[in-house]
Design a protein around this motif. Structure first.
Motif, PDB file in Angstrom:
ATOM      1  N   THR A 249       5.935  18.516 -11.865  1.00 50.48           N
ATOM      2  CA  THR A 249       4.620  17.951 -11.516  1.00 50.48           C
ATOM      3  C   THR A 249       4.360  16.609 -12.217  1.00 50.48           C
ATOM      4  N   PRO A 250       4.700  16.478 -13.526  1.00 46.03           N
ATOM      5  CA  PRO A 250       4.397  15.196 -14.192  1.00 46.03           C
ATOM      6  C   PRO A 250       5.102  13.992 -13.568  1.00 46.03           C
ATOM      7  N   GLU A 251       6.207  14.223 -12.865  1.00 44.36           N
ATOM      8  CA  GLU A 251       6.960  13.110 -12.270  1.00 44.36           C
ATOM      9  C   GLU A 251       6.366  12.664 -10.926  1.00 44.36           C
ATOM     10  N   ILE A 252       5.575  13.549 -10.312  1.00 45.73           N
ATOM     11  CA  ILE A 252       5.131  13.271  -8.932  1.00 45.73           C
ATOM     12  C   ILE A 252       4.318  11.972  -8.797  1.00 45.73           C
ATOM     13  N   PRO A 253       3.406  11.649  -9.745  1.00 42.94           N
ATOM     14  CA  PRO A 253       2.680  10.368  -9.602  1.00 42.94           C
ATOM     15  C   PRO A 253       3.621   9.169  -9.542  1.00 42.94           C
ATOM     16  N   ASN A 254       4.738   9.219 -10.265  1.00 45.48           N
ATOM     17  CA  ASN A 254       5.710   8.103 -10.209  1.00 45.48           C
ATOM     18  C   ASN A 254       6.353   8.024  -8.829  1.00 45.48           C
ATOM     19  N   VAL A 255       6.681   9.193  -8.287  1.00 49.86           N
ATOM     20  CA  VAL A 255       7.276   9.239  -6.946  1.00 49.86           C
ATOM     21  C   VAL A 255       6.294   8.629  -5.948  1.00 49.86           C
ATOM     22  N   PHE A 256       5.034   9.039  -6.038  1.00 42.12           N
ATOM     23  CA  PHE A 256       4.003   8.547  -5.106  1.00 42.12           C
ATOM     24  C   PHE A 256       3.847   7.028  -5.230  1.00 42.12           C
ATOM     25  N   GLU A 257       3.887   6.560  -6.467  1.00 41.24           N
ATOM     26  CA  GLU A 257       3.704   5.116  -6.687  1.00 41.24           C
ATOM     27  C   GLU A 257       4.754   4.323  -5.896  1.00 41.24           C
ATOM     28  N   HIS A 258       5.992   4.803  -5.936  1.00 43.51           N
ATOM     29  CA  HIS A 258       7.066   4.050  -5.270  1.00 43.51           C
ATOM     30  C   HIS A 258       7.072   4.269  -3.761  1.00 43.51           C
ATOM     31  N   TRP A 259       6.667   5.437  -3.326  1.00 43.40           N
ATOM     32  CA  TRP A 259       6.528   5.637  -1.870  1.00 43.40           C
ATOM     33  C   TRP A 259       5.487   4.659  -1.326  1.00 43.40           C
ATOM     34  N   LYS A 260       4.420   4.529  -2.097  1.00 45.71           N
ATOM     35  CA  LYS A 260       3.339   3.614  -1.698  1.00 45.71           C
ATOM     36  C   LYS A 260       3.879   2.181  -1.603  1.00 45.71           C
ATOM     37  N   LYS A 261       4.573   1.750  -2.661  1.00 46.65           N
ATOM     38  CA  LYS A 261       5.121   0.374  -2.698  1.00 46.65           C
ATOM     39  C   LYS A 261       6.077   0.131  -1.543  1.00 46.65           C
ATOM     40  N   ASN A 262       6.814   1.180  -1.187  1.00 49.48           N
ATOM     41  CA  ASN A 262       7.839   1.034  -0.138  1.00 49.48           C
ATOM     42  C   ASN A 262       7.313   1.352   1.252  1.00 49.48           C
ATOM     43  N   GLY A 263       6.020   1.623   1.350  1.00 45.07           N
ATOM     44  CA  GLY A 263       5.399   1.848   2.658  1.00 45.07           C
ATOM     45  C   GLY A 263       5.920   3.091   3.384  1.00 45.07           C
ATOM     46  N   ILE A 264       6.264   4.108   2.613  1.00 47.29           N
ATOM     47  CA  ILE A 264       6.852   5.314   3.232  1.00 47.29           C
ATOM     48  C   ILE A 264       5.754   6.252   3.748  1.00 47.29           C
ATOM     49  N   THR A 265       5.927   6.738   4.969  1.00 47.87           N
ATOM     50  CA  THR A 265       5.005   7.753   5.520  1.00 47.87           C
ATOM     51  C   THR A 265       5.830   8.844   6.219  1.00 47.87           C
ATOM     52  N   PHE A 266       5.167   9.950   6.505  1.00 45.93           N
ATOM     53  CA  PHE A 266       5.863  11.102   7.095  1.00 45.93           C
ATOM     54  C   PHE A 266       5.146  11.558   8.370  1.00 45.93           C
ATOM     55  N   ASP A 267       5.944  12.053   9.317  1.00 40.60           N
ATOM     56  CA  ASP A 267       5.384  12.568  10.574  1.00 40.60           C
ATOM     57  C   ASP A 267       4.925  14.008  10.437  1.00 40.60           C
ATOM     58  N   ALA A 268       5.384  14.658   9.384  1.00 42.47           N
ATOM     59  CA  ALA A 268       4.978  16.056   9.176  1.00 42.47           C
ATOM     60  C   ALA A 268       5.253  16.456   7.731  1.00 42.47           C
ATOM     61  N   PHE A 269       4.555  17.516   7.343  1.00 40.98           N
ATOM     62  CA  PHE A 269       4.729  18.082   5.998  1.00 40.98           C
ATOM     63  C   PHE A 269       4.991  19.578   6.167  1.00 40.98           C
ATOM     64  N   LEU A 270       5.962  20.081   5.449  1.00 43.57           N
ATOM     65  CA  LEU A 270       6.198  21.533   5.430  1.00 43.57           C
ATOM     66  C   LEU A 270       6.104  21.997   3.986  1.00 43.57           C
ATOM     67  N   LEU A 271       5.113  22.843   3.718  1.00 44.22           N
ATOM     68  CA  LEU A 271       4.929  23.332   2.352  1.00 44.22           C
ATOM     69  C   LEU A 271       5.326  24.795   2.265  1.00 44.22           C
ATOM     70  N   GLY A 272       6.037  25.123   1.192  1.00 42.61           N
ATOM     71  CA  GLY A 272       6.409  26.517   0.940  1.00 42.61           C
ATOM     72  C   GLY A 272       5.969  26.906  -0.463  1.00 42.61           C
ATOM     73  N   TYR A 273       6.858  27.531  -1.197  1.00 41.22           N
ATOM     74  CA  TYR A 273       6.566  28.010  -2.560  1.00 41.22           C
ATOM     75  C   TYR A 273       6.176  26.823  -3.447  1.00 41.22           C
ATOM     76  N   LEU A 274       4.960  26.829  -3.954  1.00 40.98           N
ATOM     77  CA  LEU A 274       4.534  25.754  -4.851  1.00 40.98           C
ATOM     78  C   LEU A 274       4.484  26.248  -6.300  1.00 40.98           C
ATOM     79  N   GLY A 275       4.040  27.482  -6.494  1.00 40.43           N
ATOM     80  CA  GLY A 275       4.142  28.096  -7.819  1.00 40.43           C
ATOM     81  C   GLY A 275       2.992  27.821  -8.779  1.00 40.43           C
ATOM     82  N   LYS A 276       2.240  26.722  -8.580  1.00 43.36           N
ATOM     83  CA  LYS A 276       1.164  26.370  -9.526  1.00 43.36           C
ATOM     84  C   LYS A 276      -0.065  25.915  -8.753  1.00 43.36           C
TER      85      LYS A 276
END
Ligand code: PXL
Length: 268
Positions: free
Chosen positions: A55-82
């Motif tokens: 979880t602590p790494e996710i904001p960094n991942v989001f930051e770079h997705w944002k910079k790189n203009g990445i988007t998704f056509d769908a989301f599939l969520l399964g076991y999250l645990g928290k």
């Protein structure tokens, strides 16, 4: 080609969550991207496991997705645990949805009337809130009971499932598919509809295997994104799971050998 983000744990051994979602989505011709929420040595049905929370790494991942203009056509969520990851998931939908993006959520927190180890009612409440955002939800009967404060029954009939459907409709406007509905010697998926729900019956196999829910959600999602109806996506997923169970060697205790089914679909 549709680009899908699947958000769940990476269990290094165990034929579940990301290790099934990735190969299955790819083999069905959708681009599979991942947001791993944790790395486990193996899934939690083994005697012991290690757990590294990502979880602590996710904001960094989001930051770079944002910079790189990445988007998704769908989301599939399964076991999250928290429970904390539900807010992260909402942020992810808000920031990275392509136009018309679909959100598919398998709540994954229990089976056979019980919560999986490590889950509590706080998690269920957080999941209930997240399901508001879903276009499609895929709870099993146990999860549907916990989400709706309905007492779980080992033996039930169609009326019980209709009651669950009615209560789930209060939680989400998305399509509701209750998986693994078992009565009268049959197993089926129940698809909620505007009037009467639809039952997709299939073969009841005498074994229960770990990870089949994750296989179901992956095959379902890939088919749905490729333009199949809810019904046909359910049929494809249920048939695939049944094949996996049949092809799994006796004594293979921790999952199903879905690889054999994927392989048989590839011309060599
Ligand atoms: O298949 C669901 C699942 C996914 N990931 C982990 C699990 C489980 C079910 O127990 O333990 C880590």
């Amino acid at each position: 080609m549709k680009r899908i983000l699947t958000m769940q744990d990476l269990s290094c051994v165990g034929q579940c969550s990301l290790t099934v979602a990735l190969p299955i989505l790819s083999a069905h011709g959708v681009e599979a991207c991942v947001l791993p929420t944790a790395v486990l040595s193996n899934h939690t049905m083994f005697k012991s496991w290690s757990y590294l929370d990502l979880t602590p790494e996710i904001p960094n991942v989001f930051e770079h997705w944002k910079k790189n203009g990445i988007t998704f056509d769908a989301f599939l969520l399964g076991y999250l645990g928290k429970a904390e990851l539900m807010d992260v998931a909402e942020k992810c939908f808000d920031e990275f949805s392509a136009e018309g993006a679909k959100i598919i959520i398998d709540p994954v927190f229990g089976d056979n009337g019980k919560l999986y180890g490590g889950f509590d009612l706080e998690y269920v409440a957080a999941m209930k809130k997240l399901l508001r955002r879903a276009d499609i939800i895929l709870p099993n009967v146990t999860e549907a009971c916990f989400l709706t404060d309905t007492e779980y029954r080992e033996n039930y009939d169609g009326n019980f499932i209709i009651t669950l459907e009615r209560e789930l409709k209060k939680i989400t406007d998305g399509n509701i598919i209750i998986t693994g509905v078992e009565f009268g010697g049959e197993i089926s998926e129940f698809i909620s509809g505007n009037q009467r729900g639809e039952i997709i019956r299939h073969e009841l196999l005498p074994v229960k295997k770990h990870g089949t829910g994750d296989i179901f959600s992956s095959v379902f999602t890939a088919n749905f994104l490729s333009g199949k109806s809810l019904r046909n996506s359910c049929v494809a997923a249920a048939n695939f799971v049944a094949e996996c169970i049949k092809k799994t060697n006796e004594g293979h205790f921790y999952g199903v050998q879905f690889e054999k089914v994927l392989k048989s679909g590839i011309k060599q």
